[in-house]
Design a protein around this motif. Structure first.
Motif, PDB file in Angstrom:
ATOM      1  N   GLN A   1      -9.178   0.718  22.382  1.00  0.00           N
ATOM      2  CA  GLN A   1      -9.953   0.058  23.424  1.00  0.00           C
ATOM      3  C   GLN A   1      -9.778   0.833  24.729  1.00  0.00           C
ATOM      4  O   GLN A   1      -8.766   1.497  24.941  1.00  0.00           O
TER       5      GLN A   1
ATOM      6  N   GLY B   1      -6.894  -4.908  28.834  1.00  0.00           N
ATOM      7  CA  GLY B   1      -7.255  -6.295  29.081  1.00  0.00           C
ATOM      8  C   GLY B   1      -6.914  -7.190  27.907  1.00  0.00           C
ATOM      9  O   GLY B   1      -7.199  -6.853  26.747  1.00  0.00           O
TER      10      GLY B   1
ATOM     11  N   TYR C   1      -8.269  -9.663  26.802  1.00  0.00           N
ATOM     12  CA  TYR C   1      -9.410 -10.167  26.040  1.00  0.00           C
ATOM     13  C   TYR C   1      -9.624  -9.365  24.758  1.00  0.00           C
ATOM     14  O   TYR C   1     -10.244  -9.851  23.814  1.00  0.00           O
ATOM     15  N   HIS C   2      -9.120  -8.117  24.709  1.00  0.00           N
ATOM     16  CA  HIS C   2      -9.221  -7.346  23.473  1.00  0.00           C
ATOM     17  C   HIS C   2      -8.392  -8.005  22.364  1.00  0.00           C
ATOM     18  O   HIS C   2      -8.865  -8.166  21.230  1.00  0.00           O
TER      19      HIS C   2
ATOM     20  N   GLN D   1      -7.433 -11.098  22.338  1.00  0.00           N
ATOM     21  CA  GLN D   1      -8.019 -12.419  22.085  1.00  0.00           C
ATOM     22  C   GLN D   1      -9.201 -12.315  21.133  1.00  0.00           C
ATOM     23  O   GLN D   1      -9.384 -13.158  20.246  1.00  0.00           O
ATOM     24  N   THR D   2      -9.999 -11.270  21.296  1.00  0.00           N
ATOM     25  CA  THR D   2     -11.139 -11.055  20.399  1.00  0.00           C
ATOM     26  C   THR D   2     -10.669 -10.706  19.000  1.00  0.00           C
ATOM     27  O   THR D   2     -11.173 -11.241  18.008  1.00  0.00           O
TER      28      THR D   2
ATOM     29  N   LYS E   1      -9.283 -13.736  17.112  1.00  0.00           N
ATOM     30  CA  LYS E   1     -10.144 -14.908  17.034  1.00  0.00           C
ATOM     31  C   LYS E   1     -10.011 -15.565  15.666  1.00  0.00           C
ATOM     32  O   LYS E   1     -10.060 -14.894  14.640  1.00  0.00           O
TER      33      LYS E   1
ATOM     34  N   GLY F   1      -1.124  -9.929  29.076  1.00  0.00           N
ATOM     35  CA  GLY F   1      -2.382  -9.916  28.335  1.00  0.00           C
ATOM     36  C   GLY F   1      -2.391 -10.863  27.148  1.00  0.00           C
ATOM     37  O   GLY F   1      -3.469 -11.217  26.645  1.00  0.00           O
ATOM     38  N   TYR F   2      -1.200 -11.279  26.705  1.00  0.00           N
ATOM     39  CA  TYR F   2      -1.122 -12.213  25.582  1.00  0.00           C
ATOM     40  C   TYR F   2      -0.967 -13.663  26.046  1.00  0.00           C
ATOM     41  O   TYR F   2      -0.739 -14.552  25.218  1.00  0.00           O
TER      42      TYR F   2
ATOM     43  N   PHE G   1      -3.050 -15.753  26.813  1.00  0.00           N
ATOM     44  CA  PHE G   1      -4.069 -16.685  26.323  1.00  0.00           C
ATOM     45  C   PHE G   1      -3.491 -17.622  25.265  1.00  0.00           C
ATOM     46  O   PHE G   1      -4.060 -18.688  24.993  1.00  0.00           O
TER      47      PHE G   1
ATOM     48  N   ASN H   1      -3.723 -22.004  23.672  1.00  0.00           N
ATOM     49  CA  ASN H   1      -4.216 -22.073  22.299  1.00  0.00           C
ATOM     50  C   ASN H   1      -3.165 -22.763  21.437  1.00  0.00           C
ATOM     51  O   ASN H   1      -2.117 -22.198  21.130  1.00  0.00           O
TER      52      ASN H   1
END
Length: 462
Positions: free
Chosen positions: A212, A216, A218-219, A221-222, A225, A238-239, A241, A245
């Protein structure tokens, strides 16, 4: 359990001791032998008494002989037929399915190039020079083109590896920098990242490297998923999130918590708060060492931890809280204390399940080959090159974790990948399942054959 361990057991920081020379391992028995007999002359095979000497044994010493790599050429000959009277109705057999049509590269050659670059850290310009020394014109532009085309063919395998990781409930993740040229809208000096995920069935683990442009969160997180379970990382924000959850339980890395104390302990060496902290970590790792050396099951490791670890952790937490206000926050020791207390829940979550590791060292070790390669080839020439690297590092790391020899795996897999039509076909080519599509020599059909002792039972085509 073979022997008990004490809660107070410690590992001392010892001074220098001279290392013993390792015992040389025997030369593999399956290597071909060239036997040279050094016998005494016939004139010396008689005794002074006149009797003939009898052979009573022999002494054997072995050396390893190196034979340089050999190349051969595969010619695909297709006879053409026609009706001579009619001067028409020409017939010729169809070409077999090739890995790279209209190319001189065979699966064995491409496998060698991939392993040389991504395992042995040989940049393509060095490989070009090696080929040139033996009289073969193999420009790096061709080597690069083959790598990119094969990487494209292997994309379905990486998708399946990700699915394997996501559908299980324990993942270890980390990330490292990567220099990539010619990224759209970015300077060539801008850092990019390679994210690494290890998970899947514990007995048959999977690894995915994910290139990537940024770090970020969000990478991750994606990528994660729909994942439910334990996620083990360092304390990178970055983790974070995972905090929102409920399906993911965050695991910390005890090795990261230990690091600032260890750095200070190397300086002080004999006494000090840093060494006091290190002793707590040593007691925790003694438990892990005992479980590993005695081959405890996951349930037995869970029971051992529940019995031995909580008293040590409670004592350590009290020690951290006692010294939190006594040490400056800016000092490395203060930073270590703050880190441990801030992430205490994540650091102690490994006690919840015997399958969980105390630290993230497994995935950090997977990054080391990339770090070594980075020192040799310095950068990826393009985003497509970085994506290809991610694909091959994923497959190589998965091979290694499943005790599969990577070169032989690539030889067999590349021979078959063009034949895959469905997801089930591709799944047979994943390293950890040791299933390949092998040609049935008795017919023109291809059929799956389950091979449990890969690669020893594989046909020796490479």
């Amino acid at each position: 359990m073979k022997e008990e361990i004490s809660d107070a057991e410690e590992i001392e920081v010892k001074g220098h001791t001279r290392k013993k020379h390792p015992v040389r391992k025997p030369i593999p028995a399956d290597l071909p032998r060239e036997v040279i007999v050094h016998d005494i002359p016939e004139s010396e095979k008689s005794c002074e008494c006149g009797s003939k000497l009898v052979k009573i044994g022999e002494e054997i010493s072995e050396q390893v002989k190196y034979i340089p790599a050999q190349l051969s050429v595969i010619q695909h000959v297709r006879p053409k037929y026609a009706c001579k009277p009619c001067q028409e109705n020409v017939k010729i057999a169809a070409m077999p399915t090739l890995l790279l049509p209209k190319s001189i590269a065979t699966p064995e050659l491409v496998a060698h190039i991939i392993i040389s670059k991504y395992m042995d850290h040989l940049p393509l310009y060095r490989q070009e020079a090696i080929w040139h020394r033996i009289g073969i014109d193999m420009p790096r532009s061709s080597l690069c083109g083959w790598i990119l085309k094969v990487a494209e063919l292997c994309k379905p395998l990486i998708k399946l590896l990700r699915q394997e990781i996501i559908k299980h409930d324990y993942i270890q993740a980390d990330e490292t920098t990567l220099q990539v040229l010619n990224e759209a809208g970015r300077a060539d000096t801008t850092k990019s990242y390679m994210w690494v995920y290890k998970g899947g069935d514990i007995a048959q683990p999977s690894v995915v490297f994910d290139y990537q442009e940024t770090r970020g969160g969000y990478h991750a997180q994606t990528f994660l998923k729909s994942f439910k379970g334990y996620l083990q990382t360092d304390a990178y924000s970055g983790y974070n999130f995972t905090d929102h959850n409920n399906d993911i339980t965050a695991l910390g890395c005890m090795a990261h918590a230990r690091r600032p104390f260890a750095e200070l302990a190397k300086i002080t060496k004999k006494t000090g708060l840093a060494l006091d902290a290190i002793k707590y970590f040593q007691r925790l790792y003694t438990i892990e060492k005992y479980a590993r050396e005695n081959n405890l099951t996951h349930h037995e490791r869970y029971e051992l931890r529940q019995q031995k670890a909580p008293p040590i952790l409670d004592e350590f937490k009290t020690w951290l809280e006692t010294h939190l206000t006594k040490v400056p926050k800016q000092h490395k020791l203060g930073q270590g204390i703050q880190y441990a207390l801030k992430h205490w829940n994540e650091l102690t979550n490994y006690l919840k399940d015997g399958r969980l590791e105390i630290d993230n060292n497994f995935v950090e070790n997977l990054i080391r080959p990339l770090a070594l390669g980075r020192k040799n080839w310095l950068f990826a020439g393009s985003p497509s090159g970085a994506k290809a690297a991610a694909i091959f590092y994923s497959l190589i790391a998965t091979c290694q974790l499943n005790k599969i020899e990577p070169y032989q795996y690539f030889c067999k897999m590349l021979h078959q990948i063009r034949l895959c039509k469905t997801g089930e076909d591709f799944s047979r080519l994943l390293p950890q399942y040791r299933v390949l599509l092998i040609p049935d020599v008795s017919s023109s059909n291809w059929k799956p054959i389950l091979i449990y002792l890969f690669p020893k039972l594989l046909p020796s085509s490479c």
